[in-house]
Write a protein that holds these residues in place. Structure first.
Motif, PDB file in Angstrom:
ATOM      1  N   SER A   1      85.110   5.193  53.042  1.00 57.99           N
ATOM      2  CA  SER A   1      86.047   4.594  53.836  1.00 57.99           C
ATOM      3  C   SER A   1      87.451   5.633  54.126  1.00 57.99           C
ATOM      4  O   SER A   1      87.411   6.696  53.562  1.00 57.99           O
ATOM      5  CB  SER A   1      86.812   3.572  53.075  1.00 57.99           C
ATOM      6  N   GLY A   2      88.196   5.129  55.211  1.00 57.26           N
ATOM      7  CA  GLY A   2      89.379   5.914  55.234  1.00 57.26           C
ATOM      8  C   GLY A   2      90.260   6.248  54.333  1.00 57.26           C
ATOM      9  O   GLY A   2      90.790   7.183  54.062  1.00 57.26           O
ATOM     10  N   SER A   3      90.461   5.258  53.315  1.00 58.60           N
ATOM     11  CA  SER A   3      91.384   5.430  52.352  1.00 58.60           C
ATOM     12  C   SER A   3      90.581   6.223  51.328  1.00 58.60           C
ATOM     13  O   SER A   3      91.250   7.225  50.554  1.00 58.60           O
ATOM     14  CB  SER A   3      91.677   4.205  51.441  1.00 58.60           C
ATOM     15  N   ASP A   4      88.988   6.321  51.013  1.00 58.53           N
ATOM     16  CA  ASP A   4      88.562   7.400  50.171  1.00 58.53           C
ATOM     17  C   ASP A   4      88.584   8.610  50.893  1.00 58.53           C
ATOM     18  O   ASP A   4      88.966   9.548  50.028  1.00 58.53           O
ATOM     19  CB  ASP A   4      87.017   7.046  50.043  1.00 58.53           C
ATOM     20  N   LEU A   5      88.682   8.740  52.104  1.00 63.28           N
ATOM     21  CA  LEU A   5      88.530  10.386  52.658  1.00 63.28           C
ATOM     22  C   LEU A   5      89.862  10.798  52.296  1.00 63.28           C
ATOM     23  O   LEU A   5      90.298  12.062  52.060  1.00 63.28           O
ATOM     24  CB  LEU A   5      88.139  10.244  54.125  1.00 63.28           C
ATOM     25  N   LEU A   6      91.202  10.202  52.811  1.00 58.27           N
ATOM     26  CA  LEU A   6      92.402  10.634  52.389  1.00 58.27           C
ATOM     27  C   LEU A   6      92.701  10.971  51.168  1.00 58.27           C
ATOM     28  O   LEU A   6      93.273  11.669  50.725  1.00 58.27           O
ATOM     29  CB  LEU A   6      93.575   9.331  53.096  1.00 58.27           C
ATOM     30  N   SER A   7      92.267   9.903  50.002  1.00 54.68           N
ATOM     31  CA  SER A   7      92.307  10.016  48.762  1.00 54.68           C
ATOM     32  C   SER A   7      91.859  11.521  48.201  1.00 54.68           C
ATOM     33  O   SER A   7      92.268  12.265  47.497  1.00 54.68           O
ATOM     34  CB  SER A   7      91.715   8.989  48.104  1.00 54.68           C
ATOM     35  N   GLU A   8      90.561  11.864  48.804  1.00 51.44           N
ATOM     36  CA  GLU A   8      89.871  13.098  48.481  1.00 51.44           C
ATOM     37  C   GLU A   8      90.645  14.243  49.093  1.00 51.44           C
ATOM     38  O   GLU A   8      90.875  15.176  48.373  1.00 51.44           O
ATOM     39  CB  GLU A   8      88.447  13.180  49.262  1.00 51.44           C
ATOM     40  N   GLU A   9      91.122  14.175  50.220  1.00 53.14           N
ATOM     41  CA  GLU A   9      92.130  15.330  50.673  1.00 53.14           C
ATOM     42  C   GLU A   9      93.351  15.352  49.838  1.00 53.14           C
ATOM     43  O   GLU A   9      93.945  16.563  50.029  1.00 53.14           O
ATOM     44  CB  GLU A   9      92.335  14.871  52.181  1.00 53.14           C
ATOM     45  N   LEU A  10      93.901  14.312  49.373  1.00 46.92           N
ATOM     46  CA  LEU A  10      95.112  14.499  48.481  1.00 46.92           C
ATOM     47  C   LEU A  10      94.890  15.210  47.130  1.00 46.92           C
ATOM     48  O   LEU A  10      95.639  15.332  46.417  1.00 46.92           O
ATOM     49  CB  LEU A  10      95.874  13.023  48.400  1.00 46.92           C
ATOM     50  N   ASP A  11      93.558  15.353  46.603  1.00 48.21           N
ATOM     51  CA  ASP A  11      93.285  15.996  45.321  1.00 48.21           C
ATOM     52  C   ASP A  11      93.079  17.450  45.718  1.00 48.21           C
ATOM     53  O   ASP A  11      92.957  18.194  44.698  1.00 48.21           O
ATOM     54  CB  ASP A  11      91.878  15.421  44.945  1.00 48.21           C
ATOM     55  N   LYS A  12      93.278  17.887  46.939  1.00 45.87           N
ATOM     56  CA  LYS A  12      93.079  19.320  47.296  1.00 45.87           C
ATOM     57  C   LYS A  12      94.236  20.011  47.320  1.00 45.87           C
ATOM     58  O   LYS A  12      95.368  19.532  48.155  1.00 45.87           O
ATOM     59  CB  LYS A  12      92.177  19.498  48.211  1.00 45.87           C
ATOM     60  N   PHE A  13      94.563  21.174  46.786  1.00 45.81           N
ATOM     61  CA  PHE A  13      95.887  21.641  46.961  1.00 45.81           C
ATOM     62  C   PHE A  13      95.622  23.433  47.737  1.00 45.81           C
ATOM     63  O   PHE A  13      96.729  23.961  48.014  1.00 45.81           O
ATOM     64  CB  PHE A  13      96.440  22.145  45.629  1.00 45.81           C
TER      65      PHE A  13
END
Length: 282
Positions: A256-268
């Motif tokens: 989902s859109g939330s899942d995709l954004l959540s994954e990106e927010l785990d990357k630094f």
């Protein structure tokens, strides 16, 4: 209805007061892992709110949602919400959402508004809805105060030309692209076709323009040579052919859109493979 907050100082005071308000179960433990800023023009408000609603428990953070209104009379209107989630044994965590309408000239200088609201010693992310206005002062200033820029090139109409502008900022800020994340199931699937895929001359992608260009760019950058792209438009990625042969469909369901954004927010850190793919699209 509470009066709008009209200064950064008022917003800061409101955040502090809500976290310790009498009659609540607080004070709560703040477990924020980042400051998440979202730039949301009017046409993206509904979509942005849907995605943000699914993030709170997964990414406790201070979220600052900026609604630019450059044609309004100069000013700033803010409101603050604190959401509380139980984490067991009588403990709670809180997340803070600050919504700010940037009116008139305030929309031209957003960095001066958000930077004092960043949580100290934590990474700062910027989610930009729509096409970033590369070269415009208000965008460039925000890029310079955050650690990561999150875009979705699915929202961009002029591809692949806009990827050239995006590549110009790779040395200034780490970049995540949700369109790239949507290809994450397909890239390992295509890589599994090695060594047969080593001689590919043409890739045909049935999906969005961003997915087609990024998959083609990824192949070109990995093989270090030209690969022809054929694009069959679709609102989601439903098929890939390699020299006319359908590639096996990857397992699992699209996130989902939330899942995709959540994954990106785990990357630094920087995604060098994505950067190489972008540079190979144009």
């Amino acid at each position: 209805m509470a009066a709008a907050l009209t200064s950064v100082r008022e917003i800061e005071r409101e955040v502090a007061s809500l976290r310790t308000a009498p009659g609540t179960e607080g004070p709560y433990q703040r477990t924020s892992v980042m400051t998440h800023t979202a730039w949301v023009p009017e046409e993206w408000v509904e979509a942005a709110e849907d995605v943000l609603g699914g993030l709170a428990e997964r990414h406790p953070s201070r979220t600052i949602v900026l609604f630019p209104q450059p044609d309004a009379e100069d000013g700033l209107d803010g409101e603050v919400a604190v959401d509380v989630f139980p984490v067991g044994e009588g403990r709670h965590i809180c997340t803070e959402t600050i919504r700010i309408q940037l009116k008139g000239s305030r929309a031209a200088a957003p960095a001066s508004v958000v930077q004092p609201l960043f949580l100290p010693d934590l990474p700062a992310f910027l989610r930009w809805r729509g096409v970033p206005p590369f070269g415009e002062k208000y965008f460039e200033e925000l890029v310079d105060v955050v650690d990561r820029l999150v875009v979705d090139s699915t929202e961009w109409p002029d591809l692949p030309a806009t990827y050239g502008r995006l590549a110009e900022i790779f040395e200034r800020v780490a970049v995540s692209d949700i369109a790239w994340a949507r290809t994450s199931r397909w890239r390992p699937q295509l890589a599994s076709l090695w060594p047969g895929i080593a001689d590919v001359k043409r890739i045909r992608v049935t999906g969005t323009a961003s997915q087609a260009h990024l998959l083609a760019g990824w192949l070109r950058s990995r093989l270090r040579r030209s690969v022809e792209l054929e694009h069959e438009p679709s609102d989601r990625l439903v098929g890939v052919e390699i020299d006319g042969e359908p590639a096996p469909f990857p397992p699992g369901d699209p996130p989902s859109g939330s899942d995709l954004l959540s994954e990106e927010l785990d990357k630094f850190g920087r995604d060098r493979i994505y950067e190489d793919a972008v540079r190979s699209t144009y």
